[in-house]
Enzyme design. Structure first.
Site, short mmCIF file in Angstrom:
data_model
loop_
_atom_site.label_atom_id
_atom_site.label_comp_id
_atom_site.label_asym_id
_atom_site.label_seq_id
_atom_site.Cartn_x
_atom_site.Cartn_y
_atom_site.Cartn_z
N ASN A 1 -1.39 -34.70 12.20
CA ASN A 1 -0.60 -33.47 12.40
C ASN A 1 0.59 -33.82 13.29
O ASN A 1 0.43 -34.00 14.49
CB ASN A 1 -1.48 -32.40 13.07
CG ASN A 1 -0.68 -31.15 13.40
OD1 ASN A 1 0.39 -30.91 12.83
ND2 ASN A 1 -1.18 -30.35 14.34
N TRP A 2 1.75 -33.88 12.68
CA TRP A 2 2.95 -34.29 13.43
C TRP A 2 3.51 -33.18 14.31
O TRP A 2 4.41 -33.42 15.09
CB TRP A 2 4.03 -34.76 12.47
CG TRP A 2 3.76 -36.09 11.83
CD1 TRP A 2 2.71 -36.93 12.09
CD2 TRP A 2 4.57 -36.73 10.85
NE1 TRP A 2 2.83 -38.05 11.31
CE2 TRP A 2 3.94 -37.97 10.54
CE3 TRP A 2 5.75 -36.38 10.18
CZ2 TRP A 2 4.49 -38.85 9.61
CZ3 TRP A 2 6.29 -37.26 9.25
CH2 TRP A 2 5.66 -38.48 8.97
N LYS A 3 3.04 -31.95 14.11
CA LYS A 3 3.60 -30.80 14.84
C LYS A 3 5.13 -30.77 14.63
O LYS A 3 5.58 -31.06 13.53
CB LYS A 3 3.23 -30.87 16.32
CG LYS A 3 1.74 -31.16 16.53
CD LYS A 3 1.31 -30.96 17.93
CE LYS A 3 -0.11 -31.47 18.09
NZ LYS A 3 -0.88 -30.81 19.10
N HIS B 1 -4.01 -23.30 13.23
CA HIS B 1 -4.00 -24.26 14.34
C HIS B 1 -3.95 -23.49 15.65
O HIS B 1 -3.33 -22.43 15.72
CB HIS B 1 -2.79 -25.20 14.21
CG HIS B 1 -2.86 -26.36 15.16
ND1 HIS B 1 -2.48 -26.24 16.47
CD2 HIS B 1 -3.28 -27.63 14.99
CE1 HIS B 1 -2.68 -27.41 17.07
NE2 HIS B 1 -3.16 -28.28 16.19
N GLU C 1 -2.25 -23.81 18.19
CA GLU C 1 -0.88 -23.52 18.66
C GLU C 1 -0.29 -22.32 17.91
O GLU C 1 0.47 -21.55 18.48
CB GLU C 1 0.00 -24.77 18.52
CG GLU C 1 -0.39 -25.84 19.54
CD GLU C 1 -0.16 -27.28 19.09
OE1 GLU C 1 0.57 -27.50 18.12
OE2 GLU C 1 -0.75 -28.18 19.73
N GLU D 1 -11.55 -27.98 16.39
CA GLU D 1 -10.61 -28.45 17.41
C GLU D 1 -10.81 -27.65 18.70
O GLU D 1 -10.25 -26.55 18.83
CB GLU D 1 -9.17 -28.25 16.93
CG GLU D 1 -8.83 -29.02 15.68
CD GLU D 1 -7.37 -29.48 15.68
OE1 GLU D 1 -7.14 -30.68 15.59
OE2 GLU D 1 -6.47 -28.62 15.80
N GLY E 1 -4.11 -32.21 22.73
CA GLY E 1 -2.93 -32.68 23.46
C GLY E 1 -3.17 -32.87 24.95
O GLY E 1 -2.22 -33.01 25.72
N SER F 1 -7.31 -34.93 20.82
CA SER F 1 -7.11 -36.22 21.50
C SER F 1 -7.90 -37.36 20.86
O SER F 1 -8.40 -38.25 21.55
CB SER F 1 -7.43 -36.09 23.00
OG SER F 1 -6.58 -35.12 23.59
N GLY G 1 -3.29 -35.44 16.28
CA GLY G 1 -1.94 -35.03 16.66
C GLY G 1 -1.16 -36.21 17.23
O GLY G 1 -0.59 -37.03 16.50
N GLY G 2 -1.15 -36.32 18.56
CA GLY G 2 -0.35 -37.34 19.25
C GLY G 2 -0.45 -38.73 18.65
O GLY G 2 0.58 -39.39 18.40
#
Ligand code: PEP
Length: 256
Positions: free
Chosen positions: A13-15, A99, A101, A171, A177, A217, A238-239
């Site tokens: 997930n590149w956001k 998600h 966010e 999640e 994150g 993470s 993600g990251g």
């Protein structure tokens, strides 16, 4: 993971990161590794503007492209929004829905998420639907009740034939994150509860066909341990998905 009954999926997930040119470069690096990674399906969840470049670069590869959100209506007066049929017309196969966010910054509720999941299924997209508890809920021992309630709301009214098309991403909000990861046992416990909840609604055959990812993470260091659990069928990363070498390392961890 249990590859006998369901697919292993490693999704990045590149956001709100990367341009179309960076997308093209990333997929060129990823391609040969994805071709060898027969043990998992590789998915990249990219920003809307990167979708055409991503679909083009991933053509005839084992990399599938996902959007990070969609609107539940097919079309209409929703300025700034993008619908499922629009995504399908680009060759997108998956869509992330709900998600944390989106829930935190854009007010998405489980009811909205449920509407979007049905809209995605009706146009042939596979939803990757996110659920998970806050730290306050975990501390009050409410994790399993909360996640079960989310699953019941989201799956309400889903046709049994569509159940296996839904990918659930567990999640925990406190792990996204933050560098804090759920232990493998915590991830598996919630994965098992999610599957049990689906079993209560649809029966064992449907429940065992659903891919349940862990996200929060996940990285090359902790992926192996998480993915070794029976109810962790892959990861939403993600990251660590922004760097193709780290992402490939996570894919390799799924090869066990
Ligand atoms: C995510 O964005 O879904 C996620 C899990 O992020 P991170 O891996 O950075 O925690």
């Amino acid at each position: 993971m249990n590859r006998r009954y369901r697919k292993t999926i490693i999704a990045g997930n590149w956001k709100m990161n990367k341009t179309p040119a960076e997308t093209k470069e990333f997929i060129a690096q990823l391609k040969p590794h994805a071709a060898r990674a027969k043990w998992c399906e590789t998915v990249l969840c990219v920003p809307y503007i990167d979708l055409p470049a991503a679909v083009k670069a991933a053509k005839n590869t084992r990399v599938f492209i996902a959007a990070q959100n969609m609107h539940h209506a097919e079309s209409g007066a929703y300025t700034g929004e993008v619908s499922g049929p629009m995504l399908c017309s680009l060759g997108v196969k998956y869509v992330v829905i709900g998600h944390s966010e989106r829930r935190q910054y854009f007010g998405e509720t489980d009811e909205i998420v449920a509407q979007k999941v049905k809209a995605a299924l009706s146009c042939g997209l596979r939803p990757i639907v996110c659920v998970g508890e806050s730290m306050a809920q975990r501390e009050k021992n409410l994790t399993l009740d909360h996640v079960r309630m989310q699953i019941k709301t989201i799956f309400f009214g889903v046709d049994p034939k569509d159940v296996k098309k839904i990918v659930v991403a567990y999640e925990p909000i406190w792990a996204i994150g933050t560098g804090k990861t759920a232990t493998a046992e915590q991830a598996d416990e919630v994965g098992r509860a999610i599957r049990e909840c689906i079993r209560e609604i649809y029966g064992a055959r449907h429940a065992r066909s659903v891919t349940i990812l862990y996200g929060g993470s996940m990285n090359p260091q902790n992926a192996g341990e998480l993915l070794a659990m029976p109810d962790v069928d892959g990861g939403l990363i993600g990251g660590a998905s922004l760097d193709w070498e780290k992402f490939v390392d996570v894919m390799e961890s799924a090869n066990q």
